[in-house]
Design a protein around this motif. Structure first.
Motif, mmCIF file in Angstrom:
data_model
loop_
_atom_site.group_PDB
_atom_site.id
_atom_site.type_symbol
_atom_site.label_atom_id
_atom_site.label_comp_id
_atom_site.label_asym_id
_atom_site.label_seq_id
_atom_site.Cartn_x
_atom_site.Cartn_y
_atom_site.Cartn_z
ATOM 1 N N GLU A 19 -66.399 -13.927 9.568
ATOM 2 C CA GLU A 19 -65.250 -13.058 9.840
ATOM 3 C C GLU A 19 -64.503 -13.448 11.104
ATOM 4 O O GLU A 19 -63.266 -13.442 11.129
ATOM 5 C CB GLU A 19 -65.706 -11.595 9.926
ATOM 6 N N ARG A 20 -65.224 -13.788 12.155
ATOM 7 C CA ARG A 20 -64.557 -14.149 13.420
ATOM 8 C C ARG A 20 -63.780 -15.454 13.282
ATOM 9 O O ARG A 20 -62.663 -15.576 13.774
ATOM 10 C CB ARG A 20 -65.576 -14.240 14.550
ATOM 11 N N ARG A 47 -67.625 -8.597 5.332
ATOM 12 C CA ARG A 47 -68.112 -7.347 5.935
ATOM 13 C C ARG A 47 -66.938 -6.725 6.673
ATOM 14 O O ARG A 47 -66.465 -7.261 7.673
ATOM 15 C CB ARG A 47 -69.253 -7.636 6.912
ATOM 16 N N ARG A 50 -67.145 -5.976 10.478
ATOM 17 C CA ARG A 50 -67.037 -7.195 11.286
ATOM 18 C C ARG A 50 -65.624 -7.749 11.257
ATOM 19 O O ARG A 50 -65.100 -8.216 12.275
ATOM 20 C CB ARG A 50 -68.002 -8.258 10.777
#
Length: 102
Positions: A19-20, A47, A50
């Motif tokens: 996700e990041r 997610r 996140r």
């Protein structure tokens, strides 16, 4: 009436599973001084807790809104497991958002 230039709406997608990393990729492709709002559509594989934090970190105070999707349309065509984002230039668009609760 003046035409809206093609650069007033920019699109990007990421197929990064983290996700990041996905949020950073989108920000790298979309951020510019006049970006006013980003709308995104993401796979249900991410997610969301996140992703929300990662997008907030990557885009700062910029208004973001989005939803999950059963498939995404990217520059590769129909895709899945990705995040698609659309950025709107504030010089040409005004965006308002409101939460609709069930």
């Amino acid at each position: 009436m003046n035409a809206i230039p093609p650069s007033a709406v920019v699109t990007a997608f990421s197929d990064a599973r983290d996700e990041r990393l996905a949020a950073r990729e989108l920000a790298q492709k979309l951020l510019h001084p006049n970006l006013g709002c980003v709308v995104f559509f993401c796979s249900i594989d991410y997610r969301l807790d996140r992703l929300a934090g990662a997008l907030a970190e990557a885009f700062g105070d910029l208004p973001l809104c989005g939803c999950t999707s059963a498939g995404e349309i990217t520059s590769r065509g129909y895709d899945s497991g990705t995040i698609v984002a659309i950025g709107f230039d504030r010089r040409f668009f005004s965006v308002g958002a409101r939460l609709i609760e069930r």
